[in-house]
Design an enzyme around this catalytic site. Structure first.
Site, PDB file in Angstrom:
ATOM      1  N   LYS A  52       0.758  -1.130  -0.461  1.00 30.96           N
ATOM      2  CA  LYS A  52      -0.115   0.258  -0.261  1.00 30.96           C
ATOM      3  C   LYS A  52       0.869   1.084  -0.142  1.00 30.96           C
ATOM      4  O   LYS A  52       2.010   1.584   1.129  1.00 30.96           O
ATOM      5  CB  LYS A  52      -1.088   0.272   1.491  1.00 30.96           C
ATOM      6  N   ASP A  89      -3.491   4.671  -1.873  1.00 30.72           N
ATOM      7  CA  ASP A  89      -3.885   4.649  -1.160  1.00 30.72           C
ATOM      8  C   ASP A  89      -4.434   6.633  -1.024  1.00 30.72           C
ATOM      9  O   ASP A  89      -3.539   7.004  -0.467  1.00 30.72           O
ATOM     10  CB  ASP A  89      -3.757   4.331   0.286  1.00 30.72           C
ATOM     11  N   LYS A  93      -6.729   8.546  -1.796  1.00 30.16           N
ATOM     12  CA  LYS A  93      -8.150   9.513  -1.312  1.00 30.16           C
ATOM     13  C   LYS A  93      -7.990   9.858  -2.140  1.00 30.16           C
ATOM     14  O   LYS A  93      -8.498  11.846  -1.558  1.00 30.16           O
ATOM     15  CB  LYS A  93      -7.945   9.710  -0.145  1.00 30.16           C
ATOM     16  N   ASP A 120     -12.225  15.078  -5.964  1.00 28.05           N
ATOM     17  CA  ASP A 120     -12.186  16.380  -5.955  1.00 28.05           C
ATOM     18  C   ASP A 120     -13.488  16.648  -7.203  1.00 28.05           C
ATOM     19  O   ASP A 120     -14.008  16.006  -7.545  1.00 28.05           O
ATOM     20  CB  ASP A 120     -10.726  17.075  -7.002  1.00 28.05           C
ATOM     21  N   THR A 172     -11.883   7.427  10.752  1.00 27.21           N
ATOM     22  CA  THR A 172     -11.495   7.104  11.442  1.00 27.21           C
ATOM     23  C   THR A 172     -11.749   7.874  12.522  1.00 27.21           C
ATOM     24  O   THR A 172     -11.535   7.752  13.587  1.00 27.21           O
ATOM     25  CB  THR A 172     -10.898   5.096  11.825  1.00 27.21           C
ATOM     26  N   ARG A 198       2.705  -0.955  10.613  1.00 27.21           N
ATOM     27  CA  ARG A 198       3.965  -1.162  11.520  1.00 27.21           C
ATOM     28  C   ARG A 198       4.241  -2.380  12.642  1.00 27.21           C
ATOM     29  O   ARG A 198       5.201  -2.683  12.768  1.00 27.21           O
ATOM     30  CB  ARG A 198       3.960  -0.112  12.996  1.00 27.21           C
TER      31      ARG A 198
HETATM   32  O1  C5P Z   1       0.283   0.787  11.125  1.00 25.75           O
HETATM   33  P1  C5P Z   1      -0.642   0.304  10.919  1.00 25.75           P
HETATM   34  O2  C5P Z   1      -0.895  -0.844  10.807  1.00 25.75           O
HETATM   35  O3  C5P Z   1      -2.434   0.867  12.082  1.00 25.75           O
HETATM   36  O4  C5P Z   1      -0.927   0.918   9.836  1.00 25.75           O
HETATM   37  C1  C5P Z   1      -2.546   1.144   8.759  1.00 25.75           C
HETATM   38  C2  C5P Z   1      -3.009   2.171   7.509  1.00 25.75           C
HETATM   39  O5  C5P Z   1      -4.176   1.675   7.383  1.00 25.75           O
HETATM   40  C3  C5P Z   1      -1.900   3.043   7.223  1.00 25.75           C
HETATM   41  O6  C5P Z   1      -1.033   3.370   6.252  1.00 25.75           O
HETATM   42  C4  C5P Z   1      -3.513   4.137   7.668  1.00 25.75           C
HETATM   43  O7  C5P Z   1      -3.278   5.037   7.199  1.00 25.75           O
HETATM   44  C5  C5P Z   1      -4.114   2.538   7.283  1.00 25.75           C
HETATM   45  N1  C5P Z   1      -5.552   3.564   7.675  1.00 25.75           N
HETATM   46  C6  C5P Z   1      -5.756   3.292   8.504  1.00 25.75           C
HETATM   47  N2  C5P Z   1      -7.422   3.654   9.721  1.00 25.75           N
HETATM   48  C7  C5P Z   1      -8.093   3.250   8.287  1.00 25.75           C
HETATM   49  C8  C5P Z   1      -7.685   4.081   6.640  1.00 25.75           C
HETATM   50  C9  C5P Z   1      -6.408   3.609   6.637  1.00 25.75           C
HETATM   51  O8  C5P Z   1      -4.886   2.873   9.737  1.00 25.75           O
HETATM   52  N3  C5P Z   1      -8.842   4.448   8.385  1.00 25.75           N
END
Ligand code: C5P
Length: 239
Positions: free
Chosen positions: A32, A59, A61, A64, A123, A214
């Protein structure tokens, strides 16, 4: 049911993104690419993904006017792009423009069109923020309403929490794609994700893809961390 792993390459430097992609590309994962990578080193990472023949989600997003979104999607479609995101709040015409551009450009390139996924309610938006924005009802109601808008505009699915997958599939059908972030393998840190689920829970809920950042890219051994999740997803579900 097959649930695939998407690894979020959220790192500030291209050199680290390249190390991660080279390390993880032999595994059955998608990558991603989000704002941090696109605005920081967008062309470099897209060229690398193409050279490695990797599958990826953008991603971006998008939000426009329809013509601009159409042009952006047209520019983004390349071999390997499997999924891209747009904001459902851009409205029906914008969502349709994204889907049409994905199909048109893929036909020109003779490749499979990427799925267009809608972002419903971020979220980070609290229930009280919705009123301030003029949106009535709670986050759940708004998310379902916007998912219906996305479905009507022929989007492939939505990005949603594991807790929403069952409802979405019940309302919009099994083929409506659910991509779920907020995934934490048992025993790893939650970071800033408030409501989390394990890969197994996401799979049991019916998620088509899980997004993990992460816990993989921040691990001392990202290859093993990703393999661990893939093994968990490959084990038969006990129902
Ligand atoms: O590091 P982590 O596992 O939290 O990363 C989750 C990924 O998903 C990040 O790129 C974050 O921007 C994305 N994301 C999220 N929650 C959402 C939508 C997207 O954590 N509701």
């Amino acid at each position: 049911m097959t649930t695939r792993l998407i690894v979020a390459i959220d790192v500030p430097k291209f050199e680290r993104a390249k190390e991660l992609i080279d390390m993880l590309a032999p595994l059955d994962v998608l990558f991603k690419v989000g704002y941090e990578a696109i605005y920081g080193y967008g062309e470099a990472i897209l060229a690398l993904l193409e050279a490695r023949r990797a599958n990826y989600m953008l991603d971006v997003k998008l939000h426009d006017i329809p013509r601009t979104v159409h042009a952006a999607v047209h520019a983004l479609v390349r071999p390997g792009l499997r999924l891209l995101t747009v904001h459902a709040l851009g409205g029906n015409a914008m969502l349709q423009a994204a889907v049409e551009a994905a199909q048109e450009r893929a036909a020109e390139l003779r490749i499979e069109p990427p799925g267009v996924l809608a972002i419903t309610i971020l979220t980070s938006i609290a229930p009280e923020d919705l009123n301030e924005l003029g949106l009535q009802g709670g986050p759940g109601e708004n998310a379902i309403r916007l998912a219906a808008l996305a479905r009507d505009a022929r989007c492939s699915g939505v990005v949603c929490s594991v807790h929403e997958v069952a409802d979405l599939k019940a309302f919009f059908g099994q083929q409506f794609v659910a991509v779920t972030p907020g995934i934490r393998p048992a025993g790893t840190s939650h970071g800033d994700q408030a409501r989390v689920a394990t890969p197994r829970e996401a799979q049991a809920a019916g998620a088509d893809y899980i997004v993990v950042g992460r816990p993989v890219v921040g691990d001392a051994d990202p290859y093993n961390a990703a393999r661990f999740i893939l093994d968990e997803l490959a084990a038969p579900l006990r129902t």
